[in-house]
Design an enzyme around this catalytic site. Sequence first.
Site, short mmCIF file in Angstrom:
data_model
loop_
_atom_site.label_atom_id
_atom_site.label_comp_id
_atom_site.label_asym_id
_atom_site.label_seq_id
_atom_site.Cartn_x
_atom_site.Cartn_y
_atom_site.Cartn_z
N ASP A 45 0.84 -1.20 0.00
CA ASP A 45 0.00 0.00 0.00
C ASP A 45 0.87 1.24 0.00
O ASP A 45 1.72 1.43 0.88
CB ASP A 45 -0.90 0.00 1.24
CG ASP A 45 -1.80 1.22 1.31
OD1 ASP A 45 -2.94 1.14 0.85
OD2 ASP A 45 -1.35 2.27 1.84
N TYR A 50 2.77 9.92 -0.08
CA TYR A 50 3.86 9.33 0.70
C TYR A 50 5.23 9.63 0.09
O TYR A 50 6.25 9.49 0.76
CB TYR A 50 3.70 7.81 0.81
CG TYR A 50 2.43 7.33 1.46
CD1 TYR A 50 1.55 8.21 2.09
CD2 TYR A 50 2.09 5.98 1.43
CE1 TYR A 50 0.37 7.76 2.66
CE2 TYR A 50 0.92 5.52 2.01
CZ TYR A 50 0.06 6.41 2.62
OH TYR A 50 -1.10 5.95 3.19
N LYS A 75 -2.87 5.87 -3.95
CA LYS A 75 -3.95 6.81 -3.68
C LYS A 75 -3.60 8.16 -4.31
O LYS A 75 -2.44 8.58 -4.26
CB LYS A 75 -4.14 7.00 -2.17
CG LYS A 75 -4.20 5.72 -1.37
CD LYS A 75 -4.26 6.01 0.13
CE LYS A 75 -3.91 4.78 0.94
NZ LYS A 75 -2.47 4.45 0.90
N HIS A 108 -7.78 9.62 -1.89
CA HIS A 108 -7.13 9.63 -0.58
C HIS A 108 -7.99 10.26 0.51
O HIS A 108 -8.01 9.78 1.65
CB HIS A 108 -5.78 10.35 -0.68
CG HIS A 108 -4.79 9.89 0.35
ND1 HIS A 108 -3.44 9.94 0.15
CD2 HIS A 108 -4.94 9.37 1.58
CE1 HIS A 108 -2.81 9.47 1.21
NE2 HIS A 108 -3.70 9.13 2.10
N LEU A 190 -2.50 -0.77 14.55
CA LEU A 190 -1.96 -1.10 15.86
C LEU A 190 -2.09 0.07 16.84
O LEU A 190 -1.59 0.00 17.96
CB LEU A 190 -0.49 -1.51 15.74
CG LEU A 190 -0.24 -2.76 14.89
CD1 LEU A 190 1.25 -2.98 14.69
CD2 LEU A 190 -0.87 -3.99 15.54
N ILE A 229 -3.14 -3.28 7.13
CA ILE A 229 -1.86 -2.95 6.50
C ILE A 229 -0.91 -2.34 7.52
O ILE A 229 -0.62 -1.14 7.48
CB ILE A 229 -2.06 -2.01 5.29
CG1 ILE A 229 -3.01 -0.85 5.63
CG2 ILE A 229 -2.56 -2.79 4.08
CD1 ILE A 229 -3.07 0.23 4.56
N SER A 232 6.08 -1.47 8.97
CA SER A 232 7.33 -1.64 9.70
C SER A 232 8.45 -1.78 8.68
O SER A 232 8.24 -2.31 7.59
CB SER A 232 7.29 -2.88 10.60
OG SER A 232 8.52 -3.02 11.29
N ARG A 237 10.06 -7.51 12.96
CA ARG A 237 8.67 -7.07 13.12
C ARG A 237 7.83 -7.44 11.90
O ARG A 237 6.67 -7.82 12.03
CB ARG A 237 8.62 -5.57 13.36
CG ARG A 237 7.23 -5.02 13.70
CD ARG A 237 6.66 -5.60 14.98
NE ARG A 237 7.55 -5.39 16.10
CZ ARG A 237 7.65 -4.25 16.78
NH1 ARG A 237 6.94 -3.19 16.43
NH2 ARG A 237 8.46 -4.16 17.80
#
Length: 275
Positions: A45, A50, A75, A108, A190, A229, A232, A237
Amino acid sequence: MTTPTLPLNSGTTIPQLGLGTWPLDDQEVERTIIEAAAIGYRHIDTAVKYGNEVGVGLGVKHSGVDRDELFVTTKLDGTYQGDDRALDGLDASLARLGLDYVDLLLIHWPLPARDEYVSTWETFIRLREAGKARAIGVSNFKPAHIDRLIAETGVVPAVNQIQLSPAIQRREQRAYDSEHGIVTESWSPLGAGGDLLRSPVLTEIAEKHDKTPGQVVLRWHIQNGLVVIPKSSNAQRLAENFDVFGFELDAADLAGIDTLDEGPDAGVDSDRSGH
């Protein structure tokens, strides 16, 4: 290990566990994708915002995995809303990615004050019909925004990617998406800042299953029928995040996790977030 998939209303499928890439730069993300692909990840993703689509493309290219076995999402942000701007926007993304198509293209943010998301959606429909995006969807959209898309175009988004975790469970949004055949995808799954993962509830469940609190949370997303998604760049991880298919949360576990919800007003204003 093969990642479970969910059907999309486009007729394609989406792997339930993927790799988030924000805020990795081009160099970091290329290395991370190569490591993730070796572990078994098949879903990547990214987004124009980004600033790492070049690195994502290089990671895909050097991953050793055939393109048709990978699911790539990007996006388009507000720069590409309205007036067919998404046509050039996706072409530029594909050039940076080094790909002929993306598996999923998302708006987005709705940016409702600009009132251009419906015309943008119409352009997205044309991009899907042209084969440049195999499925189209939205990110950070609320039910009222999606209602307008459906009412004015007749096309239901395949995915709605929203901030979602045990602390921000968004039950009403998830129910709406489910009723309309939309797959809900979780960003920041998370939780932010790590406070969620220190919860005594999650610690106890993790000890019970000999897993980490993070693995318990990712398993919660999977069992709730969500696409998740986590991000890390750490190899250990990455492996831990992928190792969530060999155990199952029971009813007591799920009931305990339900108590962690901070309510419908929790979370950031995603129209102004970095995601």
